[in-house]
Design a protein around this motif. Sequence first.
Motif, PDB file in Angstrom:
ATOM      1  N   ALA A  48       1.017  -1.225  -0.150  1.00 46.92           N
ATOM      2  CA  ALA A  48      -0.134   0.254  -0.091  1.00 46.92           C
ATOM      3  C   ALA A  48       0.892   1.243   0.153  1.00 46.92           C
ATOM      4  O   ALA A  48       1.835   1.058   0.744  1.00 46.92           O
ATOM      5  CB  ALA A  48      -1.041   0.067   1.156  1.00 46.92           C
ATOM      6  N   PRO A  49       0.413   2.134  -0.705  1.00 48.34           N
ATOM      7  CA  PRO A  49       1.310   3.397  -0.729  1.00 48.34           C
ATOM      8  C   PRO A  49       1.694   4.046   0.707  1.00 48.34           C
ATOM      9  O   PRO A  49       0.744   4.153   1.389  1.00 48.34           O
ATOM     10  CB  PRO A  49       0.520   4.514  -1.571  1.00 48.34           C
ATOM     11  N   LEU A  50       2.787   4.422   0.900  1.00 45.59           N
ATOM     12  CA  LEU A  50       3.191   5.012   2.196  1.00 45.59           C
ATOM     13  C   LEU A  50       3.919   6.211   1.967  1.00 45.59           C
ATOM     14  O   LEU A  50       5.056   6.117   1.307  1.00 45.59           O
ATOM     15  CB  LEU A  50       4.181   3.918   2.886  1.00 45.59           C
ATOM     16  N   PRO A  51       3.298   7.536   2.438  1.00 50.51           N
ATOM     17  CA  PRO A  51       4.196   8.824   2.169  1.00 50.51           C
ATOM     18  C   PRO A  51       5.371   8.652   2.915  1.00 50.51           C
ATOM     19  O   PRO A  51       5.725   8.183   3.901  1.00 50.51           O
ATOM     20  CB  PRO A  51       3.111   9.685   2.953  1.00 50.51           C
ATOM     21  N   LEU A  52       6.308   9.116   1.998  1.00 51.21           N
ATOM     22  CA  LEU A  52       7.753   9.584   2.691  1.00 51.21           C
ATOM     23  C   LEU A  52       8.205  10.783   2.639  1.00 51.21           C
ATOM     24  O   LEU A  52       7.640  11.629   1.867  1.00 51.21           O
ATOM     25  CB  LEU A  52       8.927   8.490   1.753  1.00 51.21           C
ATOM     26  N   PRO A  53       9.204  11.304   3.321  1.00 53.74           N
ATOM     27  CA  PRO A  53       9.537  12.649   3.234  1.00 53.74           C
ATOM     28  C   PRO A  53      10.208  12.967   2.032  1.00 53.74           C
ATOM     29  O   PRO A  53      10.837  12.108   1.316  1.00 53.74           O
ATOM     30  CB  PRO A  53      10.853  12.656   4.611  1.00 53.74           C
ATOM     31  N   GLU A  54      10.153  14.250   1.640  1.00 51.86           N
ATOM     32  CA  GLU A  54      10.826  14.710   0.487  1.00 51.86           C
ATOM     33  C   GLU A  54      12.205  14.528   0.214  1.00 51.86           C
ATOM     34  O   GLU A  54      12.904  14.770   1.362  1.00 51.86           O
ATOM     35  CB  GLU A  54      10.373  15.961  -0.069  1.00 51.86           C
ATOM     36  N   ALA A  55      12.588  14.197  -0.868  1.00 54.88           N
ATOM     37  CA  ALA A  55      14.180  13.943  -0.914  1.00 54.88           C
ATOM     38  C   ALA A  55      15.094  14.459  -2.185  1.00 54.88           C
ATOM     39  O   ALA A  55      15.866  13.775  -2.424  1.00 54.88           O
ATOM     40  CB  ALA A  55      14.422  12.493  -0.592  1.00 54.88           C
TER      41      ALA A  55
END
Length: 735
Positions: A48-55
């Motif tokens: 399932a899609p999991l938001p991540l910090p912008e990189a």
Amino acid sequence: MTEAGGRRVAHGPAPVFAGPGPLTSATVEPPDSRTGDLYGAARAAAPAPLPLPEAGGPRDAVTRLRAHGCWYPSANADGTEVAFICDRGGVPQLWAGSVDSDEVRLLDSSPDPVKEVSWSPNGQWIAYTTAPGGGEHTRVLCVRPDGTGRRLLAGADPASSAYLGCWAHDGSSVAVTFAAPVTQQYGIITGNAVRDPDLADGIRPPTDWADRDRRATLLGPAAYDGASGEQPSRTAGDLRTPAAPTVRPDGGLSVYLIDPDGLASPALLTRETHAASLRVCDLSRDGSLALLRRGPRGRREAVVRRTADSESTFAMPVADGDPWIGRFSPDGRTLWLRSNADREYAALLAVALDADGGPRGVSLAAEREGVDLELLTLAHDGRTAALAWNVQGANELELVETHPTRQPPDETGPARPVPLPHEVVTRVTAAGAGGLVLALSGSQRRPGLWRAHEGVSMQRTPWSSQDEDAVPPGRPPVRPVPLRLTARDGLPLSGWYYRAPGRARDEPAPCVIHLHGGPEEQERPVFSPLYHELVGRGLDIFAPDVRGSLGHGRSFVDADLGAGRFAAFDDVADCAGHAVMAGPADPTRLAVMGRSYGGYLTFASVVWHPDLFRTAVAVCGMSDFLTFFAGTEPWIAESAAHKYGHPDRDRELLRTLSPMSRIDALRVPLLAVHGEHDTNVPLGESRQFVRAAQERGIEAELLTLRDEGHDFLRADNRRLFRRAAADWLEGHLHL
């Protein structure tokens, strides 16, 4: 995967496509009786899609490399921008930029190497795979083209793996192959790991696991250690071959359609137990058909499967090599396929399909005598195909119309050649109307990207390295020359010879026989920093294609199956002899070196031909097939069994083919190099050979590269490897 406004719901083993309406969540079927409980955990942890910090990062966030490589392009729909992999910061990372200007942007600045890239057809997302820690377990992420919205789609569990498939044509979902976590780890199977109830996973590192405070460790003198400090323990551990099981029983692959926006749950498309490979290469525009590539090495096949009921309607053998084997026509009634079914060399085939996906006939659309079709790419509108032919290791590119006027739908128009500025094409992708973006490599340059418009003009992208920047000034790259020979059993062999500069034409020179991996790879005339380092030390290189290599026909690929592998050992000796007789190699100063399967052949060569070579460098090679099968990934074991032999049915053959079974014949010093996170060929394969050699009084050392897997991807580690190998060979060949 659907027309605009469609919705998908899972029913049975695959999603079912219904009428207009909002996109809804999908459910997954009850347990499959064919799989038992093996997939319970996988279903419970469906990706399932999991938001991540912008990189994201600025263009010049890191610029350590004088000459960088750019490869694996994927263009947006209008062809104005391209996402690609670039190592300008010292590690392969995700970048994007305009094809017409030097403006590029770093989309993911994390240190995890990027492996594959795919821009969605609607332009909203860029999907890509990364290898956390540089190892073999990969995960699939996506990010907006401006660097925002980064999220993890599959592979969050560090013991699982996820692989990128194709996008649905409307961009609503992307196919992802998911390998569930295995139930045992390599260290437990080989007896090195220790159970610890106080740890979350119950496993403590083995007693000979070095502290993770350095880039590299060396078993033996620390001449090439990445930093100072204590040497790792040389405790031998338990090197006994496990009796059973020899292949872990928990292999299996599942394919999900994942909505990057997270509006729908992942929809299960298909699953296979004991699968060797499984990738969705294309979906028909109405979403009713899927083209899968599946099967073990040497026995790959294309499968057309209906998505409504998961019924397979067509299957055909396809060649090893590039996994993107074909594509449906816009109306779904023709499948364009790169295949060597009933043929010695791969060609372009057209499969006529009925409304239900069943075959109505197969016709030959394009072929070349004695030449493999290596790459097949279709334009976005499906009306033009780019064909890259493998001509004795180099490529020739041509365009053909797949729907010419006044011709049947399964025939092509005349071929239009596309001139190439360099020898080898590694990838071709469609870029807008009539445009292509190509990844090229050559003997005089680093990998770079070129834009081709209407097949008549080729222009290097401004942010790809220039040819003259391939190496520092002063010593240009050596252009190799082809060598051809005949093996002792009459099989034609060939390879590329690199002559160290500064020697007279007939002056005998120390020579390294370098063996590629695979074995289904091919030696190509492309720039190699390793080769550049070695010839700069005064070493000649002969890089042959022994039996089992690609590019020489299907019979050549299959010539090393089973007991035929003993003949591959003789091929190495025959190539060394030819380098002496037909070339300027010094018979008293020969070395053998190789990576992966080439590393295995290196181990084998020094115990089957103990008096031929003065020294050896084995990189990520197998030393005992039984410990290899016990320790590698389950899907790799499934695929390798056809190539090498089954660890149960062919146990005695595998034992005999294993270099460890002849370790007493070893006479020469050997350096082994391995990535610490290699789960393709686990580190224990090099460790056990080195220790057995040391126990017999033979000089042997092990260089372990930190944060690397089966491929060495970080610039500092690659430099360390090249220097260590060159120092070892230079010293032991007494230059």
